[in-house]
Each structure stands twice: as structure tokens, then as C-alpha cells.
Design a protein around this motif. Sequence first.
Motif, short mmCIF file in Angstrom:
data_model
loop_
_atom_site.label_atom_id
_atom_site.label_comp_id
_atom_site.label_asym_id
_atom_site.label_seq_id
_atom_site.Cartn_x
_atom_site.Cartn_y
_atom_site.Cartn_z
N LYS A 1 30.40 76.29 -0.03
CA LYS A 1 30.09 76.99 -1.28
C LYS A 1 31.24 77.93 -1.62
N PHE A 2 31.81 77.75 -2.82
CA PHE A 2 32.90 78.60 -3.30
C PHE A 2 32.33 79.56 -4.34
N ILE A 3 32.58 80.85 -4.17
CA ILE A 3 32.13 81.87 -5.13
C ILE A 3 33.37 82.50 -5.74
N GLN A 4 33.46 82.41 -7.03
CA GLN A 4 34.66 82.84 -7.76
C GLN A 4 34.46 84.20 -8.40
N HIS A 5 35.48 85.04 -8.30
CA HIS A 5 35.52 86.31 -9.03
C HIS A 5 36.90 86.48 -9.64
N ASP A 6 36.96 86.59 -10.96
CA ASP A 6 38.19 86.97 -11.68
C ASP A 6 39.32 85.95 -11.60
N ALA A 7 39.08 84.73 -11.16
CA ALA A 7 40.14 83.73 -11.22
C ALA A 7 40.36 83.35 -12.69
N ILE A 8 41.61 83.29 -13.11
CA ILE A 8 41.90 83.08 -14.53
C ILE A 8 41.85 81.61 -14.89
N GLU A 9 42.44 80.78 -14.05
CA GLU A 9 42.65 79.39 -14.44
C GLU A 9 41.54 78.46 -13.97
N GLY A 10 40.92 78.71 -12.85
CA GLY A 10 39.85 77.82 -12.45
C GLY A 10 39.40 78.08 -11.02
N ILE A 11 38.16 77.68 -10.72
CA ILE A 11 37.69 77.80 -9.35
C ILE A 11 38.38 76.75 -8.48
N ASP B 1 25.20 76.37 1.46
CA ASP B 1 24.77 77.76 1.31
C ASP B 1 25.01 78.57 2.58
N GLU B 2 25.29 77.91 3.68
CA GLU B 2 25.55 78.62 4.94
C GLU B 2 27.04 78.87 5.15
N VAL B 3 27.87 78.05 4.52
CA VAL B 3 29.34 78.18 4.67
C VAL B 3 29.89 78.62 3.32
N VAL B 4 30.17 79.90 3.18
CA VAL B 4 30.52 80.50 1.89
C VAL B 4 31.93 81.07 1.97
N ILE B 5 32.77 80.68 1.00
CA ILE B 5 34.11 81.27 0.84
C ILE B 5 34.14 81.96 -0.51
N GLU B 6 34.41 83.25 -0.49
CA GLU B 6 34.34 84.07 -1.70
C GLU B 6 35.69 84.73 -1.96
N LYS B 7 36.13 84.65 -3.21
CA LYS B 7 37.40 85.27 -3.59
C LYS B 7 37.13 86.48 -4.47
N LYS B 8 37.71 87.62 -4.10
CA LYS B 8 37.43 88.88 -4.78
C LYS B 8 38.52 89.26 -5.78
N ASN B 9 39.78 89.18 -5.39
CA ASN B 9 40.86 89.70 -6.23
C ASN B 9 41.22 88.71 -7.34
N LYS B 10 41.93 89.25 -8.35
CA LYS B 10 42.34 88.43 -9.48
C LYS B 10 43.46 87.48 -9.07
N GLY B 11 43.54 86.38 -9.80
CA GLY B 11 44.59 85.41 -9.56
C GLY B 11 44.45 84.26 -10.53
N ASP B 12 45.48 83.43 -10.64
CA ASP B 12 45.43 82.33 -11.58
C ASP B 12 44.35 81.31 -11.22
N SER B 13 44.16 81.04 -9.94
CA SER B 13 43.16 80.06 -9.53
C SER B 13 42.62 80.46 -8.17
N PHE B 14 41.46 79.92 -7.84
CA PHE B 14 40.86 80.16 -6.53
C PHE B 14 41.45 79.17 -5.52
N VAL B 15 41.19 77.88 -5.76
CA VAL B 15 41.75 76.82 -4.90
C VAL B 15 42.67 75.97 -5.77
N GLU B 16 43.90 75.78 -5.33
CA GLU B 16 44.87 75.01 -6.09
C GLU B 16 45.44 73.91 -5.20
#
Length: 698
Positions: A474-484, A447-462
Motif C-alpha cells: 500500500k502506497f500513501i502519497q502526500h504532496d507528490a506533484i507528478e504522480g504516486i 494494508d499490512e505493508v504500508v509505504i508512506e511519503k511525507k515530503n514534497k517531490g515531483d513523484s513518489f515512485v519513479e
Amino acid sequence: MELEALATHSVGTSNTGSDMTDIMVVDLESFVHVELDMENNGISEVGNNLSALNAALFLNEEEEEEDEDESGDDSGTDHFNSEKSGTRLQRSERPAGGNSNVPDTFQTSHLLFYERFRAYQDYMLGDCKPSEVQAFTADYLEKVVEPCDWLALWSTDVFDVLVEVRDVDFKDLKACVRLVLPLQCDTRGCDLTEEAMKVLLGDSGDKVPLQQLQVVYVLSGDFDQTALAVEHLRFFYDHIWRQWDEEDEDDFDYFVRCVEPRLRLYYDVLEDRVPAGLVAEYRSLLRSCSLCFQQFTVLRSGLSTDSDSELDNVSMVEGLQLYDQLETLRRKLHIFENPLLRYVLGYKGNVPQQCVQSRGPRPSGVKGVHVVTASCSSMQLQSLLSDRLLPLCCSEDTEIQFHRDPLSAVEVCHEGDVVVVLPGVYTVSRSIFLPDSITIEGFGLPDEVVIEKKNKGDSFVESTGANVSLSNIKFIQHDAIEGILCVRQGTVHMENCVLQCETTGVIVRNSARLTMNMCDLYGSKGAGVEIYPGSVCSLVGNGIHHCKDGILIKDFADELDVMPSITMENNVIHNNEGYGVILVKANSGEQQGVPADPSEDEPAGPADSQPGGSAALLSSSSSAQSESTEARPDSESSGTDAASSSGRKWHFNRQLSRSKEPSCSRAVQDLMQHQIFVSIQGNQFRRNGMGDFGTFFY
């Protein structure tokens, strides 16, 4: 209100007067009309004024209601409103700086989903069958398209030419046009003269397809409905209609079966809700299906039903094989077009995406340690040095680099590097690709180390690296199409991470490996974890909750597919909308309500008994050939047997094609005994909406 109060007060006062001779109240719902026969007729004047005022008020209310009805219909498909107060459509202007000499047209290409949906459902197609599409379309156009005397651009791939529409042939969906002189045109890669255009129009009988016309912009609004109708026609034949739709049986609603799912898919792709790989595969399938149908049509048109020649035997067998291939391609297309099937099946034959290439080890052989922080205190730095950097940098061939965000650190990593992320909230705007075997760890609690993705895309981490490790993040996903997190190939070890999903969860592709320990995953609108055939997945001590489904296991029942190997121990899977664990399986013939063995089905009968016109011709030829099988040599007989067998196979496939929708999903109790589970023990299932274990049949 003041006049009404005055009138009421006057009536009450007059009841005591001696000069009053008559009081009459008329139409209490609309207004009060008071007539007083007295020398002072002021009260009558008040009543008359009240009547006029109420009439005016009610007239205004009616006009406002009409205006609200008109303004509420913002779909642009109110085709039967004859009153026009100017255009409601925008002007589609030509690109600035060009040398165009043709007029502007209506902007109709940016209609919303619900606008097109309503136009096709309520006006254009309704509940028509496939064979009735053109008739329904012609009837719709005849009601809303101006029959003559309007200007349009005749638009093709090579030119835009201004023409005047003189007449419309609604039955053939064509317009009779003439050139507007002097010639006004835009050309692309060619020179066009007036004489050449006259010859071109003459060859076509001065008729052009309606969908090739773009209505010229007129401010009055007189041609709004014409422009919209032509746009609906053009969009339908460009994006919805398929050449083989007419081959379908006429016992289903064409709009429900074909139009709505294809329209939804178009807008899902347009609005980036479908992975790029799935889009590429769908378009490839569409091209293959079109080519196969063209080949089948050509072969069918040249096949003689009463010929016994060996050439026709061969052609008949080829035609049945083509038809079988066509049915297979159409079924695959249906899977892509159906939102539910698209969710549970995805795309197993994905066209490989152009991922970041592996950088390999550093040429110098030096190992890299990358520290990610925007700023840190002296205490944090001291703790970082003693707890992590000194153990990692015990050898001389190690270098330390500092970065302000995780993405920049990962992009310069080589094989074997370590990324240490200090506490903070880091926002990235692109997908994080992991092509090399690296370690990414948070220096602190998740909860102290947070990576957040804002823009659209097929995946967050690939990940495609051979051995990737993720921990304490902690990974926070926004608008990823294929997966976090999408594990395309290689192995990912994830420990003590939090995955806050918004769209989809963790995806383990064919032949990939995932080890996920002590993680918390929640919020996925799809499955929390999607496991594909041939993958190896170990889930130990995780919490998977508040998703559509907890774990989705895809069994495609393909010859080339290998069963996944799954270990599930001590997980808590709870509060998911569907099932805790759901297995996707191909539907068998028994579940579809047809025989499971095609050889047990009846042979193909005469053409008039076949449900479909295209293959009925082939099957009737098969029946005709079978009568003379005994009198033929063995070689010819074997060819005829193949034709008969193919005919029976076609007949079976036609039965299957009548039930293309998924049969159902159902809860099961014995899924824990399935051989895909290497180990399944100690798991807890709580408050999953449809049950702990389920199977989805398609």
C-alpha cells in the motif's frame, strides 16, 4: 446597562409624581434624554450622564469599525487611506556580516497571491485591454506614489546606489533622481565612483525606470503605498508582461486572459505544485518565444510596404514564417499558463530529468535479496524463511541483506534483485527511483505493508527500469506533484497494490508500459491513471474511484505521436468527479467555428482590414506583390505564391488565436469503439459525475 435601567426606572416612577411638568424623549435609536423640571434634578443629571456615556460608546464603536476595516485590508493595497499610524511593512535588512553602507528597504517581495491579485484586478489594471496597460498603470501610480522627496535604492545587476527622487514621470514610468552625497552604494564585481555615477545618470537624463527603485525603509508609514506600488510595477514587468502582448487584439480583458493565469502559474511554481520538467520546458519556451519575437520585430521594422524588390519578397516570406512560429510558441505557452490545459495536456516534450543511473548486474554476479523490517517476531522470521527466502536463495550465488526502510534497500539494489518488505508502516522522505529491473513485494496483505511519503517531490515512485515488479504494498502519497507512480520508460508490473493518492495518480509516459492487475486506486485530485501517446497500458480487475477523472488518455494529434494501446478488462470505475474515461483531443477548425482548410479562407486583404498590426503589414505587402505576379518570371512568381499562401495561413492562425480557450468537454457513447483500445470488456461504471466516457477538446 445599569444606567439605562436606572433611567427607565426613574421615568416610570416619575409618571406618578405630582411635581412632574414635562417629559420628552429624543432620538430613541441612540439614547434617551430625560428632562425633568423639578427641584431635585438628580434624574436630569443621570440622563445627561447617560447621554455622554452613550455618545462615548458610539464613538468608540465607530473607531473600532474603522480599525476593523483597516486591519481587514491586509493586502497592502488600501491606497486611499490617508491616516497613518506607522508602517505595516517589514524591513528588508542587508545580509549580516557584509560591508554594505546603504540603508535598508521595505520588504515587499513576499506578498501572497491574493494580495497581488487584488492589487492588479482592483487598482492597477482592472478591465483594461492590452493596448491600455501602460495608461492604466500610469493612472494607478499617479494616485498612490509620492511625486517627490523620497529616498530609494537604484538597483541593477551590478550596483545598488542611494538616490533621492525629485519627480516622477508617470506616463513613461520613470523617476527623475539625483545622487545622495556622499555616495552610498553596493557594487557587485565593479568599482563605482561618484563621477562615474554622475556621468551614467547624465546620459539617461537623470531618469531611471521606476521598477529599478527600491523605497528606503521609513518607520512612519508615509511611504508604504509607494513601496507597494513600485513592487507591483516591478513584479508585473518581470513576471507577467510579455513583449508580444501589445500585438494581441483589443477585444478581450487582459487581466482575465493573461494576468490571472500567469500569476497563478508563478505561485504554483513557487509553491512546488508544478513538476520540475514542466517548469524547465515552460522557461525554455518563454526564451524561444522572446527570441522569435525579437527577430520578427527587427525584420518587420526593415520591411518596406511599397517595394517590389526580390529582397523584400524574401523578407516578407521569412517574416510570415517567423510570425507563424511565434503563434505556435504562444499557443504552447498558453497551454502551460492555463491550469485546466496544464492538467489535461501536461508536457509531452519533457526535458529528461536527472534520474538515478542504472547500476546493472553486480560485478560478482551474486543475486541480492533485501529484507526490509524494523523488527520481526520469531514466527514471522520462520515464515519468511520457509515461504520466501529459501525459494529465492536456492542457489549459492545469493546474498541476503537486511534494511530498516524500503528506500535504503532500493538504493543498493542491482539488476535482478528482490526486495521483500515485512508488515509495518514505513515513512520515506524522498522519491523512490527504480532504474533497474527489480522486484519489490510485500510479505503480507497490502494494508499490512504500508509505504508512506511525507515530503514534497515531483513523484513518489519513479520507474525507468526495463522490467520492474511491485506487489502486495500500500502506497500513501502526500504532496507528490507528478504522480504516486510515474512510469517514465521501461515496463512496470503492478499487482494487488493499494494506491492512496492525495494529488495525482499513476502516469504512463510516452513509450512506457504498465500492467496493473487487481489494484485499488483512489483519492487523486487529477486523473487516477494518465496514459500518454505511444504507451502500452493493461488494466485488469482494478478499482479506480473517488478521483477527478478515472482514466485520462492524452491524444496530442502530433505527427510524431503514436496512439497508445490500452487494454481495459473487468475494472470497476466509480464515484469519480468527472468522467470514468476521458480522451483529450486537439480541437479541429469546425469545433473552433472557423474553416478547417486554410486554402478555403479568404486571402489576406489590405492592412486596414487585418485584425493585428504586426502581420497586417506583412499581409498587405503580400497583397501588393500578388498584383504583379503575372509579369514576373517563374522563380519570382513562385516566391510570391509562397508569400500569398503564407498570408492566408497567417490569417487562418489569427482566427484560431481569438479562441484560445478550450471549447468544452462532452460525454460520448462511441469511445469504446476507438482504435486505441486493444480490448475493452467487462468493465463497470458507476456514479461518475459527468458520465462514463467523455472527450475534452483543446
